[in-house]
Scaffold this motif. Structure first.
Motif, PDB file in Angstrom:
ATOM      1  N   THR A  34       8.591 104.305  99.576  1.00 51.90           N
ATOM      2  CA  THR A  34       8.867 103.647  98.299  1.00 51.90           C
ATOM      3  C   THR A  34       7.827 103.978  97.244  1.00 51.90           C
ATOM      4  N   ILE A  35       6.625 104.344  97.670  1.00 50.16           N
ATOM      5  CA  ILE A  35       5.592 104.725  96.705  1.00 50.16           C
ATOM      6  C   ILE A  35       6.017 105.973  95.925  1.00 50.16           C
ATOM      7  N   GLU A  36       6.811 106.833  96.556  1.00 48.59           N
ATOM      8  CA  GLU A  36       7.253 108.070  95.909  1.00 48.59           C
ATOM      9  C   GLU A  36       8.402 107.843  94.926  1.00 48.59           C
ATOM     10  N   TRP A  37       9.028 106.672  94.970  1.00 51.60           N
ATOM     11  CA  TRP A  37      10.192 106.443  94.109  1.00 51.60           C
ATOM     12  C   TRP A  37       9.778 106.348  92.643  1.00 51.60           C
ATOM     13  N   PRO A  38      10.384 107.151  91.780  1.00 54.84           N
ATOM     14  CA  PRO A  38      10.043 107.107  90.348  1.00 54.84           C
ATOM     15  C   PRO A  38      10.762 105.970  89.624  1.00 54.84           C
ATOM     16  N   ILE A  39      10.345 104.761  89.909  1.00 58.37           N
ATOM     17  CA  ILE A  39      10.925 103.581  89.268  1.00 58.37           C
ATOM     18  C   ILE A  39      10.345 103.406  87.872  1.00 58.37           C
ATOM     19  N   LYS A  40      11.208 103.051  86.906  1.00 60.23           N
ATOM     20  CA  LYS A  40      10.723 102.752  85.560  1.00 60.23           C
ATOM     21  C   LYS A  40      11.204 101.363  85.160  1.00 60.23           C
ATOM     22  N   HIS A  41      10.576 100.813  84.170  1.00 66.10           N
ATOM     23  CA  HIS A  41      10.942  99.497  83.670  1.00 66.10           C
ATOM     24  C   HIS A  41      11.458  99.651  82.232  1.00 66.10           C
ATOM     25  N   CYS A  42      12.622  99.084  81.984  1.00 62.69           N
ATOM     26  CA  CYS A  42      13.180  99.152  80.637  1.00 62.69           C
ATOM     27  C   CYS A  42      13.917  97.852  80.347  1.00 62.69           C
ATOM     28  N   THR A  43      13.956  97.484  79.105  1.00 59.76           N
ATOM     29  CA  THR A  43      14.617  96.245  78.682  1.00 59.76           C
ATOM     30  C   THR A  43      15.931  96.496  77.962  1.00 59.76           C
ATOM     31  N   ASP A  44      16.070  97.664  77.331  1.00 52.87           N
ATOM     32  CA  ASP A  44      17.280  97.952  76.551  1.00 52.87           C
ATOM     33  C   ASP A  44      18.331  98.722  77.338  1.00 52.87           C
ATOM     34  N   CYS A  45      17.980  99.192  78.545  1.00 51.60           N
ATOM     35  CA  CYS A  45      18.924 100.005  79.312  1.00 51.60           C
ATOM     36  C   CYS A  45      19.634  99.159  80.357  1.00 51.60           C
ATOM     37  N   VAL A  46      20.697  99.742  80.929  1.00 47.78           N
ATOM     38  CA  VAL A  46      21.407  99.134  82.054  1.00 47.78           C
ATOM     39  C   VAL A  46      21.003  99.884  83.313  1.00 47.78           C
ATOM     40  N   LYS A  47      20.491  99.161  84.295  1.00 39.67           N
ATOM     41  CA  LYS A  47      20.029  99.776  85.545  1.00 39.67           C
ATOM     42  C   LYS A  47      21.137  99.693  86.587  1.00 39.67           C
ATOM     43  N   ILE A  48      21.498 100.859  87.140  1.00 38.73           N
ATOM     44  CA  ILE A  48      22.609 100.947  88.093  1.00 38.73           C
ATOM     45  C   ILE A  48      22.090 101.519  89.406  1.00 38.73           C
ATOM     46  N   LEU A  49      22.239 100.764  90.477  1.00 36.04           N
ATOM     47  CA  LEU A  49      21.907 101.233  91.820  1.00 36.04           C
ATOM     48  C   LEU A  49      23.181 101.727  92.485  1.00 36.04           C
ATOM     49  N   LEU A  50      23.146 102.953  93.016  1.00 38.07           N
ATOM     50  CA  LEU A  50      24.340 103.606  93.558  1.00 38.07           C
ATOM     51  C   LEU A  50      24.192 103.783  95.064  1.00 38.07           C
ATOM     52  N   VAL A  51      25.153 103.230  95.800  1.00 41.34           N
ATOM     53  CA  VAL A  51      25.153 103.270  97.262  1.00 41.34           C
ATOM     54  C   VAL A  51      26.342 104.114  97.711  1.00 41.34           C
ATOM     55  N   ALA A  52      26.065 105.188  98.440  1.00 42.90           N
ATOM     56  CA  ALA A  52      27.130 106.114  98.838  1.00 42.90           C
ATOM     57  C   ALA A  52      27.201 106.257 100.354  1.00 42.90           C
ATOM     58  N   ASP A  53      28.397 106.205 100.873  1.00 45.90           N
ATOM     59  CA  ASP A  53      28.695 106.552 102.271  1.00 45.90           C
ATOM     60  C   ASP A  53      27.811 105.860 103.305  1.00 45.90           C
ATOM     61  N   PRO A  54      27.721 104.541 103.285  1.00 43.07           N
ATOM     62  CA  PRO A  54      26.987 103.882 104.378  1.00 43.07           C
ATOM     63  C   PRO A  54      27.702 104.024 105.715  1.00 43.07           C
ATOM     64  N   GLN A  55      29.034 104.049 105.685  1.00 46.98           N
ATOM     65  CA  GLN A  55      29.854 104.309 106.866  1.00 46.98           C
ATOM     66  C   GLN A  55      29.362 103.546 108.098  1.00 46.98           C
ATOM     67  N   LEU A  56      29.419 102.230 108.005  1.00 41.59           N
ATOM     68  CA  LEU A  56      28.991 101.400 109.129  1.00 41.59           C
ATOM     69  C   LEU A  56      29.719 101.822 110.398  1.00 41.59           C
ATOM     70  N   ILE A  57      28.966 102.021 111.462  1.00 44.02           N
ATOM     71  CA  ILE A  57      29.526 102.543 112.706  1.00 44.02           C
ATOM     72  C   ILE A  57      30.524 101.546 113.291  1.00 44.02           C
ATOM     73  N   GLY A  58      31.691 102.049 113.689  1.00 44.96           N
ATOM     74  CA  GLY A  58      32.728 101.203 114.252  1.00 44.96           C
ATOM     75  C   GLY A  58      32.628 101.075 115.759  1.00 44.96           C
ATOM     76  N   GLU A  59      33.644 100.495 116.350  1.00 46.25           N
ATOM     77  CA  GLU A  59      33.654 100.226 117.784  1.00 46.25           C
ATOM     78  C   GLU A  59      34.783 100.952 118.510  1.00 46.25           C
ATOM     79  N   ILE A  60      35.608 101.684 117.778  1.00 47.64           N
ATOM     80  CA  ILE A  60      36.730 102.382 118.409  1.00 47.64           C
ATOM     81  C   ILE A  60      36.290 103.753 118.898  1.00 47.64           C
ATOM     82  N   ASN A  61      35.804 104.576 118.000  1.00 50.61           N
ATOM     83  CA  ASN A  61      35.337 105.909 118.383  1.00 50.61           C
ATOM     84  C   ASN A  61      33.936 105.871 118.988  1.00 50.61           C
ATOM     85  N   GLU A  62      33.144 104.897 118.590  1.00 50.01           N
ATOM     86  CA  GLU A  62      31.767 104.785 119.085  1.00 50.01           C
ATOM     87  C   GLU A  62      31.738 103.803 120.259  1.00 50.01           C
TER      88      GLU A  62
END
Length: 353
Positions: A34-62
């Motif tokens: 987390t120290i490497e993450w280039p986080i910035k602080h802003c008041t006028d912008c909209v901050k969007i966190l994007l989560v892609a393909d978590p693909q929680l492991i199922g119980e049928i094939n696994e």
């Protein structure tokens, strides 16, 4: 007695180093990243966190030996990385870009509810943060099989929300290339005079769009007039830019995990930017995982984005296997030493003179 004390000392040393390894693997490695993450602080912008393909492991094939541990460890890893991204980024909006579950498209209703509960526990988010959910092919089908209308409807009921959402001066359009669906744009969403306005159109799609500019993609660009597109599916971090004046890609760039930085793009130059977000799960066969983070400033007409790269996991699991092997060998050697009897040296009494 001396031999037993030596064995105890060796086992104690191994236990200490193993404890250090666990502390690093399960806590310190995450904090260092987390120290490497280039986080910035802003008041006028909209901050969007994007989560892609978590693909929680199922119980049928696994369903192999150790599958329960695999599900537990994968869920735990995702929860730990997401909580850190959430706490440090402090987003206004969180977008889940599809493939929330690995077996959502083949799960029974009972299993789907279990997966949904796991998902909610892993990605626990305060109510004041806006959340947007996009279905992926592993959620509703569409890649190796057809999209099931019943399964698709189940997903929409579980993650109920409109296909067009607004937050401040941002308009989010949920586009589904699997079903060839896009919402109707409101009248005030057309941006022919965008340079004079503060509105930003954001298209959200699980499947990348600009790489395959077919009729559907062209209609999305024409009808929704996006400046920014967020996509997933390929488990890679990339930036694509479409020059609308010549209708050609002007930039294709892979984002390096070895050089995390904030990238700045203009939104008033006539280009459409697509940002592909990598998977956040270490089970997707890729070495580099991460979350996307975007800062959209409608006043300045710009977007700054980065990838919050995550620590590797497979190497650490392999390290645990090595430690187990070392302990096993030490136990075998200790048992062998304890069971062995000392060799007696035969001797004869000397007769007295």
């Amino acid at each position: 007695m001396i031999r037993r004390n030596r064995i105890k000392i060796k086992l104690l040393i191994i236990a200490v180093f193993f404890g250090i390894t666990v502390f690093y693997n399960e806590y310190l490695a995450y904090e260092i990243k987390t120290i490497e993450w280039p986080i910035k602080h802003c008041t006028d912008c909209v901050k969007i966190l994007l989560v892609a393909d978590p693909q929680l492991i199922g119980e049928i094939n696994e369903n192999y030996l150790g599958a329960s541990f695999a599900r537990w460890d994968s869920d735990r890893y995702t929860a730990k990385t997401f909580s850190r991204a959430l706490n440090l980024a402090q987003p206004d909006v969180i977008v889940f870009l599809g493939d929330l579950m690995d077996e959502g498209h083949i799960a029974t209703n009972k299993d789907f509810l279990k997966y949904k509960q796991r998902f909610d526990n892993i990605f626990y988010t305060p109510e004041h943060i806006m959340k947007i959910y996009i279905p992926g092919d592993n959620d509703i089908g569409g890649e190796e099989d057809l999209v099931s209308s019943q399964i698709h409807e189940r997903f929409k009921i579980a993650f109920t929300q409109h296909d067009t959402l607004t937050f401040k001066h941002l308009i989010f359009f949920k586009v589904n290339k699997l079903t060839r669906y896009m919402p109707n744009a409101p009248k005030d969403a057309f941006l022919n005079d965008y340079a004079e306005r503060n509105t930003t159109n954001v298209v959200l799609s699980h499947i990348p769009l600009l790489f395959t500019p077919d009729t559907f993609v062209k209609n999305v660009i024409k009808e929704l007039s996006p400046q920014v597109i967020f996509t997933a599916h390929n488990h890679k971090a990339m930036h694509l830019s479409l020059d609308t004046t010549i209708d050609q890609l002007s930039d294709i760039r892979a984002l390096s995990p070895h050089n995390p930085q904030l990238y700045r793009l203009r939104l008033d130059m006539g280009d459409i930017h697509e940002l592909q977000i990598p998977s956040c799960s270490y089970r997707m066969g890729t070495r580099f995982m991460g979350y996307g983070l975007a800062y959209i400033d409608t006043q300045d007409k710009s977007v700054e984005f980065t990838i919050l790269w995550l620590p590797e996991r497979f190497t650490k699991l392999c390290g645990y296997v090595i430690w187990v092997g070392i302990v096993f060998i030490m136990c075998i050697r200790s048992y062998s030493c304890c069971c062995s009897t000392p060799t007696r040296v035969p001797y004869n009494y000397l007769s007295s003179i």
